[in-house]
Design a protein around this motif. Sequence first.
Motif, PDB file in Angstrom:
ATOM      1  N   ALA A  52      32.196  49.922  46.830  1.00  0.00           N
ATOM      2  CA  ALA A  52      31.443  48.711  46.534  1.00  0.00           C
ATOM      3  C   ALA A  52      32.585  47.982  46.867  1.00  0.00           C
ATOM      4  O   ALA A  52      31.588  47.101  47.583  1.00  0.00           O
ATOM      5  N   LEU A  53      33.613  47.525  46.036  1.00  0.00           N
ATOM      6  CA  LEU A  53      33.911  46.312  46.115  1.00  0.00           C
ATOM      7  C   LEU A  53      34.309  45.720  47.249  1.00  0.00           C
ATOM      8  O   LEU A  53      33.906  44.593  47.974  1.00  0.00           O
ATOM      9  N   THR A  54      34.611  46.729  47.752  1.00  0.00           N
ATOM     10  CA  THR A  54      34.387  47.210  49.567  1.00  0.00           C
ATOM     11  C   THR A  54      33.535  46.754  49.971  1.00  0.00           C
ATOM     12  O   THR A  54      34.417  45.101  51.061  1.00  0.00           O
ATOM     13  N   GLY A  55      32.918  46.646  50.164  1.00  0.00           N
ATOM     14  CA  GLY A  55      31.619  46.694  51.287  1.00  0.00           C
ATOM     15  C   GLY A  55      31.445  45.085  50.424  1.00  0.00           C
ATOM     16  O   GLY A  55      30.920  44.103  51.264  1.00  0.00           O
ATOM     17  N   LEU A  56      30.983  45.079  49.436  1.00  0.00           N
ATOM     18  CA  LEU A  56      30.684  43.532  49.094  1.00  0.00           C
ATOM     19  C   LEU A  56      31.810  42.887  49.287  1.00  0.00           C
ATOM     20  O   LEU A  56      31.821  41.091  49.570  1.00  0.00           O
ATOM     21  N   TYR A  57      32.840  42.696  49.842  1.00  0.00           N
ATOM     22  CA  TYR A  57      34.074  41.526  49.853  1.00  0.00           C
ATOM     23  C   TYR A  57      33.681  41.991  51.647  1.00  0.00           C
ATOM     24  O   TYR A  57      33.922  40.868  52.409  1.00  0.00           O
ATOM     25  N   GLY A  65      37.273  33.112  52.137  1.00  0.00           N
ATOM     26  CA  GLY A  65      38.760  32.966  52.919  1.00  0.00           C
ATOM     27  C   GLY A  65      39.970  33.131  51.669  1.00  0.00           C
ATOM     28  O   GLY A  65      39.743  34.891  50.984  1.00  0.00           O
ATOM     29  N   ARG A  66      41.127  33.143  51.905  1.00  0.00           N
ATOM     30  CA  ARG A  66      41.972  33.763  51.245  1.00  0.00           C
ATOM     31  C   ARG A  66      41.940  34.072  49.681  1.00  0.00           C
ATOM     32  O   ARG A  66      42.213  34.746  48.989  1.00  0.00           O
ATOM     33  N   LEU A  67      41.311  33.069  48.398  1.00  0.00           N
ATOM     34  CA  LEU A  67      40.411  33.201  47.518  1.00  0.00           C
ATOM     35  C   LEU A  67      39.731  34.681  47.560  1.00  0.00           C
ATOM     36  O   LEU A  67      40.059  35.245  46.587  1.00  0.00           O
ATOM     37  N   GLY A  68      39.152  34.983  48.834  1.00  0.00           N
ATOM     38  CA  GLY A  68      38.168  36.241  47.803  1.00  0.00           C
ATOM     39  C   GLY A  68      38.774  36.728  48.803  1.00  0.00           C
ATOM     40  O   GLY A  68      39.344  38.195  47.652  1.00  0.00           O
ATOM     41  N   ALA A  73      41.938  41.804  46.361  1.00  0.00           N
ATOM     42  CA  ALA A  73      42.972  42.626  45.797  1.00  0.00           C
ATOM     43  C   ALA A  73      43.360  42.559  44.811  1.00  0.00           C
ATOM     44  O   ALA A  73      43.218  44.306  44.004  1.00  0.00           O
ATOM     45  N   LEU A  74      43.096  41.865  43.877  1.00  0.00           N
ATOM     46  CA  LEU A  74      43.537  42.596  42.309  1.00  0.00           C
ATOM     47  C   LEU A  74      42.626  43.088  41.447  1.00  0.00           C
ATOM     48  O   LEU A  74      42.316  43.703  41.162  1.00  0.00           O
ATOM     49  N   ASN A  75      41.060  42.990  42.116  1.00  0.00           N
ATOM     50  CA  ASN A  75      39.778  43.712  41.606  1.00  0.00           C
ATOM     51  C   ASN A  75      40.022  44.741  41.417  1.00  0.00           C
ATOM     52  O   ASN A  75      39.585  45.690  41.023  1.00  0.00           O
ATOM     53  N   LEU A  76      40.307  45.146  42.932  1.00  0.00           N
ATOM     54  CA  LEU A  76      40.155  46.483  43.377  1.00  0.00           C
ATOM     55  C   LEU A  76      41.210  46.962  42.980  1.00  0.00           C
ATOM     56  O   LEU A  76      41.571  48.446  42.476  1.00  0.00           O
ATOM     57  N   LEU A 126      38.623  35.309  39.948  1.00  0.00           N
ATOM     58  CA  LEU A 126      39.325  34.650  41.775  1.00  0.00           C
ATOM     59  C   LEU A 126      38.063  36.259  42.727  1.00  0.00           C
ATOM     60  O   LEU A 126      37.333  34.712  43.424  1.00  0.00           O
ATOM     61  N   PHE A 127      37.819  36.899  42.711  1.00  0.00           N
ATOM     62  CA  PHE A 127      36.304  37.362  43.204  1.00  0.00           C
ATOM     63  C   PHE A 127      35.432  36.593  43.281  1.00  0.00           C
ATOM     64  O   PHE A 127      34.819  36.341  43.787  1.00  0.00           O
ATOM     65  N   SER A 128      34.825  36.915  41.496  1.00  0.00           N
ATOM     66  CA  SER A 128      33.651  36.224  41.369  1.00  0.00           C
ATOM     67  C   SER A 128      33.699  34.356  42.039  1.00  0.00           C
ATOM     68  O   SER A 128      33.018  33.828  42.661  1.00  0.00           O
ATOM     69  N   ALA A 129      34.642  33.307  42.175  1.00  0.00           N
ATOM     70  CA  ALA A 129      35.003  31.897  42.137  1.00  0.00           C
ATOM     71  C   ALA A 129      34.500  32.707  44.049  1.00  0.00           C
ATOM     72  O   ALA A 129      34.478  31.574  44.108  1.00  0.00           O
ATOM     73  N   ALA A 130      35.549  33.098  44.672  1.00  0.00           N
ATOM     74  CA  ALA A 130      35.054  33.044  45.914  1.00  0.00           C
ATOM     75  C   ALA A 130      33.391  33.555  46.356  1.00  0.00           C
ATOM     76  O   ALA A 130      33.251  33.000  47.560  1.00  0.00           O
ATOM     77  N   PHE A 131      32.851  34.460  45.551  1.00  0.00           N
ATOM     78  CA  PHE A 131      32.080  34.460  45.802  1.00  0.00           C
ATOM     79  C   PHE A 131      30.963  34.128  45.478  1.00  0.00           C
ATOM     80  O   PHE A 131      30.177  33.276  46.512  1.00  0.00           O
ATOM     81  N   TRP A 132      30.847  32.806  44.236  1.00  0.00           N
ATOM     82  CA  TRP A 132      30.271  32.033  44.307  1.00  0.00           C
ATOM     83  C   TRP A 132      30.368  30.667  45.221  1.00  0.00           C
ATOM     84  O   TRP A 132      29.177  30.482  45.972  1.00  0.00           O
ATOM     85  N   ARG A 133      31.309  30.575  46.023  1.00  0.00           N
ATOM     86  CA  ARG A 133      31.109  29.645  46.983  1.00  0.00           C
ATOM     87  C   ARG A 133      30.955  29.876  48.096  1.00  0.00           C
ATOM     88  O   ARG A 133      30.016  29.001  49.261  1.00  0.00           O
ATOM     89  N   THR A 134      30.775  31.244  48.685  1.00  0.00           N
ATOM     90  CA  THR A 134      30.303  31.221  49.582  1.00  0.00           C
ATOM     91  C   THR A 134      28.446  31.267  49.514  1.00  0.00           C
ATOM     92  O   THR A 134      27.744  30.871  50.705  1.00  0.00           O
ATOM     93  N   ARG A 135      28.298  31.349  48.606  1.00  0.00           N
ATOM     94  CA  ARG A 135      26.825  31.946  48.029  1.00  0.00           C
ATOM     95  C   ARG A 135      25.886  32.542  49.332  1.00  0.00           C
ATOM     96  O   ARG A 135      24.348  32.692  48.930  1.00  0.00           O
TER      97      ARG A 135
END
Length: 194
Positions: A52-57, A65-68, A73-76, A126-135
């Motif tokens: 699921a994380l792989t598909g979401l990413y 971006g790099r943050l994502g 990677a760290l979340n996984l 970090l995963f959440s911060a990147a997702f927040w930015r993508t909207r």
Amino acid sequence: MPASSLYRLAGLAGLLTGVLLLFNDLRREGLVPENAFTECIAPLPAVLALYALTGLYLRVRDTAGRLGLVGYALNLAGVAGLLIAEFASHYVFADLSTDEVDALVDGRTRAGFLVIAAVFAVGVALFSAAFWRTRVYPRWAVALYAVGFLLAAGRGAVPDSVVSLGFLLGSVGVIGLSWTLRRVAAPRAVPVAA
């Protein structure tokens, strides 16, 4: 296989992850009986979460971006570590006495579990911060994912009620993210030529 099919499967894996995490939380709270079956399925959400994380990413990799990438990677890695910890808890420790488990979880094993929790927590943030930015995903789902799993990452250091609340919030966040992934990956209707 088209990317939309992979996203739909990853979304389904995420929906199952959320539901099974809720089930595990009910088991931990004593609302579902603790037995061989409920113990055996306890690690399954972590297995499904990897996909699921792989598909979401992958759905947002171009805008995350790099943050994502670092967050993913760290979340996984954190979820993979949690899979190991869940497997040990429900398959190895289940047949041992409390004294034997306490002896095993002391020292290096405890340090390993703490490192897993820290990697998971940083990855979630970090995963959440990147997702927040993508909207791309609903912000309420990203927020529940972040807050919930940051609380759950404190397992062993915070009260069980806080961990349980974290799993509840995080599970709903995963379900929201996964539902959105399935919806945005759904094939669009093609107009029929008259």
